[in-house]
Write an enzyme that holds these catalytic residues in place. Structure first.
Site, PDB file in Angstrom:
ATOM      1  N   ASN A   1       0.832  -1.191   0.000  1.00 15.66           N
ATOM      2  CA  ASN A   1       0.000   0.000   0.000  1.00 15.66           C
ATOM      3  C   ASN A   1       0.871   1.245   0.000  1.00 15.66           C
ATOM      4  O   ASN A   1       1.543   1.534   1.005  1.00 15.66           O
ATOM      5  CB  ASN A   1      -0.916   0.040   1.219  1.00 15.66           C
ATOM      6  N   GLU A   2       0.933   1.938  -1.133  1.00 13.32           N
ATOM      7  CA  GLU A   2       1.492   3.282  -1.302  1.00 13.32           C
ATOM      8  C   GLU A   2       3.008   3.366  -1.217  1.00 13.32           C
ATOM      9  O   GLU A   2       3.561   4.473  -1.340  1.00 13.32           O
ATOM     10  CB  GLU A   2       0.851   4.275  -0.309  1.00 13.32           C
TER      11      GLU A   2
END
Length: 802
Positions: free
Chosen positions: A414-415
Site C-alpha cells: 500500500n502506497e
C-alpha cells in the site's frame, strides 16, 4: 488419523508487576481489561495512559499434557503469535518467533511424558525488537513516527491516521496439540479455475513423513472422487489435476450465483487413513485487463471473462485487538457491505491476513477480495532478519488462502512505491522495491498463477510512468481531502480509483460515549484525541466552508460534516461511474473503523452507521442517474450495471423550491446491459435561476442538480411534519414536506443508543413524504422523534433554528 487437542481457554499472564488470568486466543490488553488492571483505552486519552503496556515484556503459562490416543509424534501448533516470542515446554526451549503473520509448529513428543508440563510463551515488547532491527539495519523512511516497518506485525497497532497506538502482544490465534503417525498433510494448495465453460482443479500436496512407506492421496469434490495419486517412498510432494464436469461457475454478487463445492484430500498408507484436509472452494476465472489504449492503460477486473464494475471498500482490521474477532462479527460486517451494494473488499496492507472465516464469508456472499501483502506507507528493509520472514510469511499465506474463490488478486503493498518517490525518501539503503517487483511476484507465480499480481497500489504498471498516474493502472485520490475540494474529483478520470475518501465524525452516541468533555466541542480535548489525521479538524472546517459556511454549534458541526462526507463521496463515485469502462471502478477509503474516531469510515468504531453507509447503497445501485457537467453544459449519465438493458423515457424538469415547474424536457433512452449512456440536457432547460434546481427521472431513479453551493441556495422552511407510529420492534416515522426539504436526517441513536434507522439523508420534493423505519432492542418512545436533533434538515441547520 490425526488427533487434535485444543489448548485455548484459561492461561496465566505475568508481567509488569501483574499476575492475572488470561484467555487464549487473546492479547495482553484484553486480559488486562478483563481483570480491571487498565482503563478502557477507547475513552478520552486513556490510549496514552496505557501506552506502557506495549513497551513491557509479558509471559503466558499453562500446564499441558497429551491426553489423546497414542501417536508416534505430537506437535505443538500455534496459528499465530504476536509477535516476538520464546516458547518453552517444561523448561526446554522450543523456538523463537518474530512474525505475527505466520504459524509455528514444534515437535514436543519427547517432552510429553504423560504428566502435566508447564508451557511458557515469553513475549518481548515489539518496540524492543523493532528498535533493535532499526539499530542493526539503519533508519528507513516512514509516513508515521513509529518503527512498524522493522517488524512483521500488524502495522496499524502502532497507530495510524485513524487508529490508536496500542501495541499488542499475545497468543492471538488458536493453539493446539496434534498427534499423528507415519505421515501428515503439511500443505494442500488447490487452485480452482473456470474457463471455456468448464472447471479445472489443480492441487499441490506436500506431506511430512516419519517413515519411507508408500502413501496414497485421494481427492474428492462433493463426495465424488475426482483424482488419485501415489507418493512413493522418499517422495513428499505431489501435483494432481482434475476436470470435474459437475461443478458450477462461481460469480461475484450481481453477476451470477456463488456455488461452493466441498473439497476433501485424504492421505493414506495401505488401508489406513492418516490425515484428512477439508475446505469449500469455487470455480471461476480471473484476469485484469491492463492493456494499452488511446488514453493510457486500462485497469478493468474481469471475472469469467466478463468486465466487472468495481464498487469497492477498503477494509482495515475491524478491531485494534484482532483476537476479539469472531465469525459472527465478520459475517455481520461483510453482510453490511453487501447491503451497501459493495462487490469488492480490499484488505489493506497495514493490517493482517484475515482469519479463514473472513474469506469463507466472502466466498458465500460473492464479495471479491483484493488482498494486499502486508506493507504500508514506509520504506522496508530487504536485509535479514526481515527478508526470510517476508518470504516465509508470503508463501504461507498464499497457500493458506488459495482455496477461496473470492480472493481474486494479490497486491504487493500500500502506497510504498508511490510515497518513496513522492516524499523524496532516500535511495541509499534498501527500501522494499525488491519485494514488490521481484520477490512477491515470483512467489505468486510459483504458488498461485491463477490470480493476477499487482506490484502495489497505486501503481501505473512500470517505472515508465509515475506510480500514481491517472492514465495508467490504479490511482489513490488524496489531493482531494488533504488539499482540494471534493468537486475537484471531476478534474480527471483515472483508470481505477483504489483509494479516495472524506472524513466525518462517528455517530453522535459513539462520539459522546468516547469523550467526557463538557461541553463537547469540535476542538475540545477528547474530540481532538479521537481525530488522528494531521490537521484533520482543520481539513473538515476548510471542506465545510465553501459549501455550508461555519457551523453554529457542535450539533450543527456534527450534522454538516456527516453531510459533507456524503456530498464528497457522491461527487467522486457518480463522476467515475459516468466514465465506465474507462474508469474500472472505485474502492472507498474505508468501510469500517477499529475504535471510536473521526475518520473516513462508513461504519463507525461502535458499529453504528454513518449516513455515508446508506448513501453507498444508492451510489452502488445497479441502475441510477447522475447529472454531470461536461463540455460547458450538463448531461444526464444513465448508469446501467444490470445484466439487462434499460429502456424508458428520461425526463428533466427545472423547478422552484415551492414546486413550480419552470421547464420540462423528455427523451426516450435505451442503455445496453453493463453500459453508460450520456444524454445532453438542452441549454434552455439548464438555465437555472435563483432558487431553482433540476430533477432528472427515469423509472424509479432520480437525480437532482443544484447550480450553486448549499450555503448560497435559498432554503425556505419546508414545513416538515413528523409522526411516529409504534410497530413491533420499533417505530415507523413518517416525514412529509410541503416545500423542498433537503437532506432530512433521522439520527436513531439519539432515540436509543442501540436504535437503527433504515436510511440516512433523504431529500423530499414539495408534497412528498417518506417513511423511516427505526428499530431497537427495547420499546421506543415515539415522542422522542420530536427531541432536538433527532429529525432535522439542511434548511433548519443552516438557519441555526434547531
Amino acid at each position: 488419523m490425526i488427533s487434535k487437542q485444543d489448548l485455548g481457554g484459561a492461561w496465566t499472564l505475568r508481567g509488569a508487576d501483574h499476575e492475572l488470568p488470561a484467555t487464549v486466543p487473546g492479547c495482553v490488553h484484553t486480559d488486562l481489561l478483563a481483570a480491571g488492571a487498565i482503563p478502557d483505552p477507547f475513552l478520552d486519552d486513556n490510549e496514552t495512559t496505557v501506552g506502557w503496556v506495549g513497551r513491557a515484556d509479558w509471559a503466558y503459562r499453562r500446564d499441558i499434557a497429551w491426553d489423546g490416543p497414542a501417536h508416534e509424534r505430537v506437535d505443538l501448533v500455534f496459528d499465530g503469535l504476536d509477535t516476538v516470542a520464546a516458547v518453552a515446554l517444561g523448561g526446554t526451549p522450543l523456538g523463537a518467533t518474530r512474525n505475527m503473520h505466520r504459524g509455528y509448529r514444534y515437535d514436543v513428543t519427547a517432552l510429553l511424558d504423560g504428566s502435566p508440563q508447564p508451557l511458557d510463551v515469553l513475549f518481548t515488547s515489539a518496540y524492543t525488537e523493532a528498535e533493535r532491527v532499526r539499530e542493526l539495519l539503519g533508519e528507513r523512511a516512514n509516513a508515521y513516527p513509529e518503527p512498524f516497518n522493522f517488524i512483521r506485525k500488524m502495522a496499524c497497532s502502532f497507530g495510524w491516521d485513524w487508529g490508536p497506538t496500542l501495541v499488542t502482544a499475545g497468543i492471538w490465534r488458536p493453539v493446539r496439540l496434534e498427534g499423528w503417525s507415519v505421515a501428515r498433510l503439511a500443505t494442500v494448495r488447490p487452485l480452482a479455475t473456470w474457463s471455456d465453460g468448464a472447471g479445472r482443479l489443480d492441487l499441490t500436496i506436500e506431506a511430512e513423513r516419519l517413515h519411507d512407506v508408500p502413501l496414497s492421496v485421494r481427492v474428492l469434490l462433493d463426495g465424488r472422487e475426482v483424482a488419485r495419486g501415489e507418493l512413493p517412498p522418499g517422495d513428499s510432494r505431489l501435483s494432481l489435476s482434475a476436470n470435474p464436469d459437475f461443478v458450477r461457475q462461481w460469480a461475484p454478487i450481481g453477476y451470477g450465483s456463488q456455488p461452493l463445492h466441498d473439497l476433501t484430500v485424504e492421505l493414506s498408507t495401505g488401508d489406513v487413513l492418516l490425515d484428512r484436509w477439508q475446505r469449500r472452494t469455487g470455480f471461476r476465472g480471473v484476469s485484469i485487463d491492463r492493456g494499452p489504449d488511446a488514453a493510457g492503460s486500462r485497469f478493468v477486473i474481469e471475472i469469467n471473462g466478463e468486465p466487472v464494475l468495481v464498487k469497492g471498500v477498503n477494509w482495515i482490521p475491524d478491531d485494534i485487538f484482532p483476537a476479539r474477532m469472531t465469525r459472527a462479527r465478520y459475517e455481520l460486517r461483510l453482510r453490511e457491505a453487501v447491503a451497501a451494494g459493495v462487490n469488492l473488499i480490499r484488505v489493506w496492507g497495514g493490517g493482517i491476513y484475515e482469519d479463514r472465516a473472513f474469506y469463507e464469508v466472502c466466498d458465500e456472499l460473492g464479495l471479491l477480495v483484493w488482498q494486499d501483502f502486508l506493507f504500508a506507507c514506509a520504506d522496508y528493509p530487504e536485509e535479514e532478519p526481515l527478508f526470510s520472514e517476508v518470504v516465509a510469511e508470503a508463501r504461507e499465506n498464499v497457500t493458506r488462502l488459495a482455496p477461496h474463490p473470492s480472493l481474486i488478486t494479490w497486491s504487493g503493498n500500500n502506497e510504498n512505491l508511490w510515497l518513496h518517490g513522492a516524499m523524496g525518501w532516500s535511495d541509499e539503503a534498501s527500501w522494499g522495491e525488491r519485494y514488490y517487483l521481484e520477490t512477491l511476484p515470483a512467489i505468486v507465480a510459483d504458488l498461485d498463477p491463477s490470480r493476477p499480481y499487482q506490484a502495489g497500489s497505486p501503481w501505473s504498471g512500470s517505472w515508465d510512468h509515475l506510480p500514481n498516474d491517472t492514465g495508467h493502472g490504479t490511482f489513490h485520490s488524496w489531493e482531494v481531502w488533504n488539499r482540494e475540494d471534493y468537486l475537484n474529483y471531476r478534474d480527471s478520470a483515472p483508470r481505477f480509483v483504489a483509494e479516495f475518501g472524506w472524513q466525518a465524525p462517528p455517530a453522535w452516541t459513539t462520539l459522546r460515549d468516547a469523550v467526557s468533555d463538557d461541553p463537547m466541542l469540535p476542538d475540545s480535548p477528547g474530540v481532538l484525541h479521537h481525530q488522528k489525521a494531521e490537521d484533520g479538524n482543520g481539513k473538515l472546517a476548510r471542506g465545510l466552508a465553501p459549501h455550508f459556511g461555519t457551523p453554529s454549534s457542535t450539533e450543527a458541526w456534527h450534522y454538516l460534516t456527516q453531510l459533507n462526507q456524503v456530498r464528497a463521496i457522491r461527487a467522486g463515485v457518480e463522476h467515475w461511474r459516468s466514465y465506465w469502462p474507462h474508469t474500472g471502478g472505485s474502492i472507498l477509503w474505508q468501510l469500517n473503523d477499529l475504535w471510536p474516531v473521526t475518520s473516513w469510515a462508513a461504519i463507525d468504531g461502535a458499529g453504528r452507521y454513518k449516513p455515508l453507509y446508506f448513501e453507498l447503497a444508492s451510489l452502488h445501485a445497479a441502475r441510477g442517474l447522475t447529472v454531470q457537467p461536461r463540455d460547458g453544459g450538463l448531461v444526464v449519465a444513465v448508469l446501467n450495471d444490470s445484466p439487462a438493458g434499460w429502456a424508458g423515457r428520461l425526463a428533466v424538469h427545472r423547478r422552484t423550491t415551492g414546486g413550480e415547474l419552470r421547464a420540462a424536457w423528455a427523451v426516450p433512452v435505451e442503455v445496453a446491459a453493463r453500459q453508460v449512456t450520456l444524454v445532453e440536457i438542452p441549454r434552455d432547460v439548464t438555465a437555472i435561476g435563483d432558487g431553482e434546481f433540476l430533477v432528472a427521472e427515469l423509472d424509479q431513479a432520480r437525480a437532482l442538480w443544484f447550480a450553486v453551493p448549499d450555503k448560497d441556495f435559498p432554503h425556505p422552511d419546508a414545513a416538515l411534519t413528523v409522526t411516529a407510529d409504534p410497530v413491533p420492534g420499533g417505530l415507523d416515522v413518517l416525514i412529509r414536506a410541503d416545500g423542498l426539504a433537503r437532506d432530512v436526517l433521522l439520527q436513531a441513536d439519539r432515540i436509543h443508543p442501540e436504535a437503527v434507522a433504515d436510511r440516512g439523508f433523504l431529500t423530499l420534493l414539495p408534497g412528498e413524504s417518506a417513511t423511516v423505519r427505526v428499530r431497537g432492542p427495547v420499546e421506543l418512545d415515539p415522542a422522542l422523534v420530536k427531541a432536538p436533533w433527532v429529525v432535522t434538515d439542511l434548511a433548519t441547520v443552516l438557519a441555526g433554528d434547531e
